[in-house]
Design an enzyme around this catalytic site. Structure first.
Site, PDB file in Angstrom:
ATOM      1  NE  ARG A  88      -4.399  -0.011   2.277  1.00 11.92           N
ATOM      2  CZ  ARG A  88      -5.231  -1.017   2.081  1.00 11.92           C
ATOM      3  NH1 ARG A  88      -4.783  -2.218   1.862  1.00 11.92           N
ATOM      4  NH2 ARG A  88      -6.527  -0.811   2.106  1.00 11.92           N
ATOM      5  NE  ARG A 153     -14.256  -3.389   5.147  1.00 11.67           N
ATOM      6  CZ  ARG A 153     -13.282  -3.246   4.268  1.00 11.67           C
ATOM      7  NH1 ARG A 153     -13.169  -4.084   3.262  1.00 11.67           N
ATOM      8  NH2 ARG A 153     -12.418  -2.261   4.392  1.00 11.67           N
ATOM      9  NE  ARG A 164     -11.341   2.096   3.892  1.00  8.24           N
ATOM     10  CZ  ARG A 164     -12.585   1.634   3.678  1.00  8.24           C
ATOM     11  NH1 ARG A 164     -13.607   2.142   4.327  1.00  8.24           N
ATOM     12  NH2 ARG A 164     -12.774   0.659   2.836  1.00  8.24           N
TER      13      ARG A 164
END
Ligand code: ADP
Ligand code: ZN
Length: 207
Positions: A88, A153, A164
């Site tokens: 990432r 979630r 995010r």
């Protein structure tokens, strides 16, 4: 074959991973799933990871990479795997490169508007990981594959999704650029799952 799936949260990495793993006969290894399983099992790593995940931040790389290495050593991964959610950032690229070589990076491109619409409607089966979206209609409570009750979630809320996404732009886009320089990137330009699959399969020369 060793593949990396890259894309903003909600780009459809999990969805594409299903036909890919069936076709190639290799497992999908999602660091997000490994972390969520660790949280469910209340392991040491899970307890460490939870607060980072709930606020949309990255879990410390050491924690994620230790879990990932263990998983990569399991027998089903010996002929290759599809990595979803790792690497990432460039720090994670370095670690991965010191550990193994990757064949291709599949980059699924998508805009923030589509992402928000999708993730707010996303439901996940905690048992078989099947992903459902409330926009499809039908039973929004029970998993279409195994009957377990879907969960939402805890990080699929607007504030965390935006965070995010921003993190993806800042930290993960440089990862894509890195692999582009190595000529390993397959770019997918669609948000429609059949078309995403077709473009990926064509580029990999499988059918
Ligand atoms: P999404 O792609 O929808 O953001 P993931 O399931 O890949 O979801 O990841 C969920 C969360 O798990 C991330 O927001 C982050 O907190 C943590 N996580 C997953 N993979 C990594 C990683 N490689 N490094 C650090 N944190 C990670
Ligand atoms: Zn299920």
């Amino acid at each position: 074959m060793k593949l990396i799936l890259i894309g903003a949260p909600g780009a459809g990495k999990g969805t594409l991973s299903v036909p890919l793993k069936e076709k190639l006969g290799i497992p999908t290894i999602s660091t997000g799933d490994l972390l969520r399983d660790a949280i469910a099992n209340q392991t040491e790593e899970g307890i460490q990871a939870k607060s980072f995940m709930d606020r949309g931040a990255l879990v410390p790389t050491e924690v994620v990479f230790e879990m990932l290495k263990k998983r990569l050593q399991e027998p089903d991964a010996k002929n290759g795997y599809i990595l979803d959610g790792f690497p990432r950032n460039l720090e994670q690229v370095k670690l991965l490169e010191s550990y193994t070589d990757i064949d291709y990076v599949i980059d699924i491109e998508i805009g923030l508007d589509v992402i928000l619409e999708r993730l707010l409607g996303r439901r996940v089966c905690p048992k078989c990981k099947y992903i459902y979206n409330t926009s499809w209609g039908g039973d929004s409570v029970h998993c279409a594959k195994c009957g377990a009750e879907y969960i939402t979630r805890s990080d699929d809320n607007e504030e965390t999704i935006t965070k995010r996404y921003n993190l993806f732009v800042e930290e993960t886009e440089p990862v894509i650029d890195h692999y582009k320089k190595l000529g390993k990137v397959i770019e997918i330009k669609s948000s429609e799952s059949e078309e995403v699959k077709k473009q990926a399969f064509d580029a990999l020369g499988i059918n």
